[in-house]
Each structure stands twice: as C-alpha cells, then as structure tokens.
Design an enzyme around this catalytic site. Structure first.
Site, PDB file in Angstrom:
ATOM      1  N   HIS A  74      -8.437  -8.923   1.493  1.00  0.00           N
ATOM      2  CA  HIS A  74      -7.532  -9.762   2.288  1.00  0.00           C
ATOM      3  C   HIS A  74      -8.292 -10.889   2.980  1.00  0.00           C
ATOM      4  CE1 HIS A  74      -3.545  -8.095   2.078  1.00  0.00           C
ATOM      5  NE2 HIS A  74      -4.011  -6.870   2.200  1.00  0.00           N
ATOM      6  N   THR A 128       0.797  -1.236   0.000  1.00  0.00           N
ATOM      7  CA  THR A 128       0.000   0.000   0.000  1.00  0.00           C
ATOM      8  C   THR A 128       0.828   1.284   0.000  1.00  0.00           C
ATOM      9  OG1 THR A 128      -1.803  -1.135   1.077  1.00  0.00           O
ATOM     10  CG2 THR A 128      -1.761   1.262   1.316  1.00  0.00           C
ATOM     11  N   ARG A 145      -1.787   6.065   5.644  1.00  0.00           N
ATOM     12  CA  ARG A 145      -0.836   6.131   4.526  1.00  0.00           C
ATOM     13  C   ARG A 145      -1.542   6.394   3.198  1.00  0.00           C
ATOM     14  NH1 ARG A 145      -0.994   0.939   6.717  1.00  0.00           N
ATOM     15  NH2 ARG A 145      -1.463  -0.796   5.306  1.00  0.00           N
TER      16      ARG A 145
HETATM   17 ZN    ZN Z   1      -3.043  -1.403  -0.404  1.00  0.00          ZN
END
Ligand code: ZN
Length: 537
Positions: free
Chosen positions: A300, A72, A156
C-alpha cells in the site's frame, strides 16, 4: 510363494491409501500477492521457496476472485469457506449495518473480551461469517479431534481462515508487541504463544532497520528508490533505504509490521505453535492457517514497482524455502499438504502509471458522498440522503427514512444521479444494485456483482470506477476492484497427493476449499460454491 504374492498384493492395495493422508494442512495467504509476482522476480528467487512450490506442486496459473470487492476480509473468507460474499456474508473489511445505523467491522464481536490485550483490539470472532471453513470441516470429520490454528498480523487474517471451531486464532498487538486473541477461543492464550511472547522477538526486530538484502543495483525490476508517488512513514524524512522502523511511542510496533520482519516473526510463531501444540503428531490431520499481512502494508505504501516490494518478496521466498525444509524435517517430504494464495491483488501506483502514459486516475479531490447528496438536494430539497459509503469499493447506502418521507424509489434517485455521476472522469458505470439483474451491463461484470451482492449487507448503488482508479489517492496504491490486477492471484498446491504440473484454465479462489476437501476425503464447507480443480488442465 503364492501366499506371499497375495499378501504383497493386499499390501500394495492398502498402503497407498494411508500414505496419501497428510499429517497437517498448511494454508498460506500472502496478503496482496498478485499473480505476476511469482514470475516477476523469478530469476532472483532461490530454488527452495516459490520455485520449489511451482516446480513440485500444482500451479493454477489462472486463478481469480469472482467478485468486485477484492479486499482482505472478503478474500480470506472466500479462500477458506470456498464461497463468495453473497453467501459467506463477509462483503468487505467492514460494512454499514442498516439496523444499528453504524459501520460494523468484519470480525467485531462485543460479546467476547480480549485475551492478553484491550477489548478495543480483542473483541473479535468469526461470528459474522455465515459459512464453515475447511478447518471446521476437518474437525467435523473426526469428532473435533483435529487441531486448527490461525495466525496473522491482522486479526481478520487469523480469525476468518481458522473458522468457528478453531483451537485458537492469534493476531498481533501493535502496542504491546504480543500475539493476542479473544475469549471466543478460551480465557488463555495457547501455551506455545505465551512462550513465544515471552521471547520478545518483535522487540528484537524493531531495533533492526530494514536494509536491502542485495546491492541496490540488482533491483532492476523496480523504479529508483526515491519517487514522488511512494508513501512515507510519519517519522521518516525520505522514503528510502534503510528504513529505520521508527514509530510513535504509543504505537511502537506499527512500523515493524510494515517491513519484512513482520513475515519473519510469523514464520517463527508458526514453528513455535507446530512444536508446542504438537501439530501433526497424532492420527488425525491438523491445520495451520498462516496469513502474511506485511506484504500488504508494504505494498500500500510503496506500490508493486518499488524496491521495497521486490525486496519483500525476495526475502519471503528465502524464508519460505527455509520453512519448507523445516516441514520436510518435521513431517517428512510429502507428508504435509500446503496451498498458497492471496486475498486479493493490487493496482500499480497511479502516479507510476501516469508517468508512463498509462490510463490512471488518482482521485483525491472528489467526495462521491458530496456529489450525490448535492445532486439529490438540488432536485428534492436539502436532506442527508446518504447514510454511508463503503470506503474501498464504492458502494453507497441511502437513508431509507429520507427516501420514504419523500416517497422516492431507488429507481427515481438512480435516474437523477446517473447522468451526473457518469460524467466524472474516473467513473465507468453507476449501478442500482437493487435492480442490477435488469440493468444492461456485461455478463462478466454482472457475475462479479452477483457473487458480491449480499442481500442483507450490500449497499444500494455501486460506483464502478474505471480501471486504474484509486480513490482518496495521495501516494501509494490500493485494491478492491473487479479488475485483473486485483482479482488474479497465485494458487499453488504442494505436498501429499499433489502432482507436479500446471492448470491454465480459469479457476476461482472459491475452488480452493473443495480442492483440499477432495484430497482429504472430507465434506466441503457448508456454503461451498467451488469445485475441485483436479483433472483440469
Ligand atoms: Zn489484504
């Protein structure tokens, strides 16, 4: 008459230049959206969302990450800096810092404090990123008059896109259900975000179970709902619909973000910021960077072949269509410039591949750290050789002091380790990164390593797993490799000055920043390694 013709001529010469300038640039990153998701669910998408972007915009069908650590933070930094981890410095979500001998999180910054949150989740900034972003360049182009914001569930996903000179970056606090920030951007949240937080929309959505948007029989691109390789939340008994979004009392919004409601909340926040901060309302170009994190959290756990993933993209498409209509109304059709891409792709769940006789390695019982330490201890005596191991892309950091005390070079230990590591069923190669230029590996992989290798932050050796491998696998899936499923992402440009069409030659995600800079007629990013895609076919 002649004067009129001359005047018209001048008007024609002048008008198109200003008409080509968007009021706002909207950058969209869908976390974990693989390229094929544009087509996989196409027959069930509306005409107004992804299909409108593909129909009316430029669709770069062969867009790849050019490095091996497809995670990411590296992805977001690459999209917005037009560079690669070797140069922008964001080599992973975290990395081992040899000086302080600890792992550093990509956006951690102990010099700032949390705003509307604890320091634990608020001590964040873009300072570990070495390059400017496209938003920074936009501000540099007009004496910092442009306004630039970044929003995401993940810190992030908001901070790295927004850049160093952003007005603000906002991310989600799983404990309070608020969007939060850090003192890097000022002591207070933007007024529009305070207003959004006061509405308590996450509190509303967490009460609403995630139910399928279509009858279950229409999810024909996916497996049945209950399969053994899907993950499950702590408080659910079965991984089936409806998902109740039950979460522990001390982390009440953790499940909300693992549902499509996480995207809905972000669309609502985007509109609140556009209106409240008056984005695109002045004579300069503003920028809003939106990163949808929930598809990654869902992917995920359930994997790309799940009903959950299919429903997530059908809902995202519908909401994207509504957002485009809102932007049409707010700015006028063709008066805003959007791009859409992803920060990495994803592998199918190893269990699903194995069930279909495809080569997959879900590895849960091998600790590479242990294998390497034992092999070196057998040869050189008992020491703790490994200082750290990157969690996703299998970089190994050795303890330099131990190697020095034993007078061992990296070549020495690589020679000992190679025949042992390479015998493991899931391992394709084991590379001494300190000498990879002289290692006989394919040019394709060498380029991926070259672009990912940062001389200050990268580890000493790299375990290259075979395609289809997920380390630490129990259920669900992951990403972080140089393989097609992780590197190949969508890239759509849409709006002001963007022609309808396809570019099918291979382009890099690093090309996005300079493609946008070229359209805006501004300088590209400080560490740019890409080139505009315009004119390619
Ligand atoms: Zn990611």
């Amino acid at each position: 008459m002649r004067i009129l013709v001359v005047l018209c001529f001048f008007a024609l010469q002048i008008t198109p230049v200003s008409a080509q300038k968007p009021k706002i640039v909207i950058g969209v990153v869908v976390d974990q959206m693989r390229y094929d998701f544009l087509y996989r669910y196409e027959c069930q998408y509306t005409n107004d969302g992804f299909k409108r972007l593909m129909r009316e915009g430029t669709n770069c069908t062969n867009t790849h990450y050019p490095y091996y650590q497809t995670v990411t933070a590296a992805g977001h930094a690459t999209v917005y800096t037009g560079s690669v981890p070797a140069h922008h410095g964001i080599i992973g979500n975290s990395w081992y810092d040899r000086e302080s001998m600890r792992n550093i999180y990509c956006t951690e910054d102990k010099s700032v404090t949390g705003v509307e949150c604890s320091d634990r989740v608020g001590q964040r900034s873009p300072r570990n990123m070495w390059s400017t972003t496209i938003g920074d360049q936009l501000k540099l182009s007009n004496n910092f008059k442009s306004k630039v914001y970044g929003i995401s569930i993940k810190d992030r996903g908001a901070i790295l896109p927004a850049g160093h000179s952003a007005n603000s970056a906002l991310w989600f606090d799983y404990v309070s259900g608020k969007f939060i920030s850090s003192s890097f951007y000022g002591d207070k949240l933007p007024a529009s975000v305070v207003s959004f937080n006061n509405k308590k929309r996450p509190h509303h959505y967490v009460q609403k179970p995630w139910e399928l948007s279509l009858p279950i029989t229409q999810y024909t691109q996916s497996t049945v709902d209950d399969v053994p390789w899907e993950g499950i939340s702590d408080l659910e008994e079965q991984s089936v619909f409806p998902h109740l979004l039950k979460a522990p009392f001390n982390n009440p919004f953790s499940e909300l973000t693992s549902s499509p409601h996480g995207n809905t909340i972000l669309f609502e926040l985007a509109k609140e910021i556009i209106e409240g901060e008056k984005l695109g309302s002045s004579d300069v170009i503003d920028m809003l960077c939106i990163s949808f994190s929930s598809p990654d959290l869902i992917g995920h756990r359930f994997g790309p072949n799940s009903i959950e993933t299919q429903d997530t993209y059908l809902r995202l498409d519908k909401e994207m269509g509504e957002f485009l209509k809102y932007l049409d109304k707010r700015y006028g059709v063709g008066n805003y410039l959007m791009f859409l891409t992803a920060d990495h792709g994803v592998m199918d769940v190893p269990g699903f591949w194995k069930a279909n006789k495809l080569p997959a390695y879900g590895v849960s019982d091998i600790s590479m750290k242990k294998v390497i330490n034992e092999a070196l201890s057998a040869k050189y005596g008992n020491h703790l050789f490994i200082a750290a191991q990157a969690s996703v892309h299998e970089e190994v950091f050795f303890d330099q002091a131990v190697l020095d005390s034993l007078k061992l070079s990296f070549k020495d230990i690589h020679d000992v380790l190679y025949p042992i590591v390479i015998k493991l069923p899931h391992v394709a190669n084991f590379i001494n990164l300190r000498d990879f230029e002289n290692t006989p590996i394919s040019g394709h992989l060498k380029n991926f390593i070259r672009n990912g290798y940062n001389n200050q932050r990268t580890g000493d050796m790299l375990i290259v797993n075979k395609p289809g491998t997920i380390m630490g696998y129990k259920t669900g899936t992951g990403h972080g490799t140089p393989y097609e499923y992780d590197t190949h992402v969508p890239l759509l440009f849409f709006g002001t000055g963007i022609p309808a069409g396809e570019i099918n030659t291979r382009v890099s995600v690093s090309d996005i920043a300079s493609s946008i800079a070229n359209k805006l007629k501004i300088l590209s990013t400080s560490n740019n390694t890409g080139e505009p895609v315009w004119g390619k076919q």
